[in-house]
Each structure stands twice: as structure tokens, then as C-alpha cells.
Design a protein around this motif. Structure first.
Motif, PDB file in Angstrom:
ATOM      1  N   UNK A   1       2.783  45.619 -48.516  1.00  0.00           N
ATOM      2  CA  UNK A   1       2.320  46.736 -47.690  1.00  0.00           C
ATOM      3  C   UNK A   1       1.060  46.362 -46.908  1.00  0.00           C
ATOM      4  N   UNK A   2       0.158  45.648 -47.561  1.00  0.00           N
ATOM      5  CA  UNK A   2      -1.062  45.203 -46.891  1.00  0.00           C
ATOM      6  C   UNK A   2      -0.722  44.263 -45.734  1.00  0.00           C
ATOM      7  N   UNK A   3       0.188  43.320 -45.986  1.00  0.00           N
ATOM      8  CA  UNK A   3       0.597  42.382 -44.923  1.00  0.00           C
ATOM      9  C   UNK A   3       1.227  43.120 -43.750  1.00  0.00           C
ATOM     10  N   UNK A   4       2.099  44.075 -44.045  1.00  0.00           N
ATOM     11  CA  UNK A   4       2.760  44.821 -42.971  1.00  0.00           C
ATOM     12  C   UNK A   4       1.748  45.691 -42.219  1.00  0.00           C
ATOM     13  N   UNK A   5       0.754  46.227 -42.921  1.00  0.00           N
ATOM     14  CA  UNK A   5      -0.299  46.986 -42.255  1.00  0.00           C
ATOM     15  C   UNK A   5      -1.099  46.115 -41.301  1.00  0.00           C
ATOM     16  N   UNK A   6      -1.392  44.886 -41.729  1.00  0.00           N
ATOM     17  CA  UNK A   6      -2.113  43.943 -40.870  1.00  0.00           C
ATOM     18  C   UNK A   6      -1.294  43.639 -39.627  1.00  0.00           C
ATOM     19  N   UNK A   7      -0.008  43.407 -39.808  1.00  0.00           N
ATOM     20  CA  UNK A   7       0.868  43.108 -38.667  1.00  0.00           C
ATOM     21  C   UNK A   7       0.886  44.286 -37.688  1.00  0.00           C
ATOM     22  N   UNK A   8       1.005  45.511 -38.210  1.00  0.00           N
ATOM     23  CA  UNK A   8       1.011  46.696 -37.328  1.00  0.00           C
ATOM     24  C   UNK A   8      -0.315  46.837 -36.587  1.00  0.00           C
ATOM     25  N   UNK A   9      -1.428  46.631 -37.303  1.00  0.00           N
ATOM     26  CA  UNK A   9      -2.735  46.739 -36.653  1.00  0.00           C
ATOM     27  C   UNK A   9      -2.885  45.696 -35.551  1.00  0.00           C
ATOM     28  N   UNK A  10      -2.462  44.465 -35.825  1.00  0.00           N
ATOM     29  CA  UNK A  10      -2.537  43.410 -34.804  1.00  0.00           C
ATOM     30  C   UNK A  10      -1.706  43.783 -33.586  1.00  0.00           C
TER      31      UNK A  10
ATOM     32  N   UNK B   1      -1.653  45.465 -28.045  1.00  0.00           N
ATOM     33  CA  UNK B   1      -1.150  46.350 -26.986  1.00  0.00           C
ATOM     34  C   UNK B   1      -2.283  46.996 -26.199  1.00  0.00           C
ATOM     35  N   UNK B   2      -3.397  47.290 -26.875  1.00  0.00           N
ATOM     36  CA  UNK B   2      -4.513  47.973 -26.217  1.00  0.00           C
ATOM     37  C   UNK B   2      -5.598  47.030 -25.699  1.00  0.00           C
ATOM     38  N   UNK B   3      -5.507  45.760 -26.018  1.00  0.00           N
ATOM     39  CA  UNK B   3      -6.558  44.812 -25.639  1.00  0.00           C
ATOM     40  C   UNK B   3      -6.690  44.659 -24.129  1.00  0.00           C
TER      41      UNK B   3
ATOM     42  N   UNK C   1     -12.903  46.024 -36.892  1.00  0.00           N
ATOM     43  CA  UNK C   1     -13.554  45.929 -38.201  1.00  0.00           C
ATOM     44  C   UNK C   1     -12.559  46.270 -39.304  1.00  0.00           C
ATOM     45  N   UNK C   2     -11.798  47.332 -39.136  1.00  0.00           N
ATOM     46  CA  UNK C   2     -10.800  47.735 -40.138  1.00  0.00           C
ATOM     47  C   UNK C   2      -9.773  46.620 -40.332  1.00  0.00           C
ATOM     48  N   UNK C   3      -9.325  46.032 -39.227  1.00  0.00           N
ATOM     49  CA  UNK C   3      -8.379  44.919 -39.318  1.00  0.00           C
ATOM     50  C   UNK C   3      -9.001  43.758 -40.074  1.00  0.00           C
ATOM     51  N   UNK C   4     -10.239  43.409 -39.751  1.00  0.00           N
ATOM     52  CA  UNK C   4     -10.916  42.302 -40.430  1.00  0.00           C
ATOM     53  C   UNK C   4     -11.052  42.583 -41.926  1.00  0.00           C
TER      54      UNK C   4
END
Length: 96
Positions: free
Chosen positions: A5-14, A19-21, A46-49
């Protein structure tokens, strides 16, 4: 939260940040991005990091099986991952 779940959350955040960068960069370059939008984007980073660090810290106790073999000519060792795949490993640096 489990590791998957943590890995998939990181992928979604990235994905979302990527998309917004472009819009963020355009706002920075044109100097018309609001203070609030800058802070919001920074907090997303920061949350992603923090999530990436959490994932990395959770691997600290993991044991990776493998060994070192002669790769047959480059003069550098190769690390085996399991019993099949070879992973190139940089040789030691030489001080002149």
C-alpha cells in the motif's frame, strides 16, 4: 499501512505531482503563481519524501540473498540476485 500500500501510494503521489509539475514550473517562470499554490506544492513534495523515507526505513532489516561472481572479463565483480540474474556492480575507485 503495509509495504505494498505504501509503494502504491508513492506511485500515485509521483503520478499526480508529475501531472501538476508543468503548471507549477510555468507559474514559477511567469512569476504569477500564488504563495498558497507554492506552499501546497511544496507540502505535496514533503509528504512524498516522507513516504519514500518511510518505505526505505522499512527495508533496513531485510536480508537480500545473493553472491559475488567473476563476470568474465571486465575486471569488476558482478552481484547475483537470487540464483539467476547478474547485476553490474561498480569496481572500487583507484587513487592515483
Amino acid at each position: 499501512m503495509n509495504r505494498h500500500d505504501l509503494s502504491m501510494g508513492i506511485v500515485r503521489q509521483l503520478k499526480d505531482i508529475n501531472n501538476d509539475a508543468g503548471q507549477f514550473v510555468a507559474g514559477i517562470l511567469s512569476d504569477d503563481i500564488s504563495k498558497e499554490d507554492q506552499i501546497t506544492f511544496a507540502l505535496r513534495l514533503v509528504r512524498l519524501a516522507e513516504h519514500i523515507k518511510e518505505r526505505a526505513d522499512s527495508t533496513a532489516g531485510m536480508v537480500i540473498e545473493g553472491g559475488v561472481v567473476d563476470d568474465g572479463g571486465s575486471g569488476r565483480p558482478a552481484l547475483t540476485v537470487g540464483a539467476i540474474e547478474l547485476v553490474d556492480h561498480p569496481g572500487p575507485t583507484v587513487d592515483d
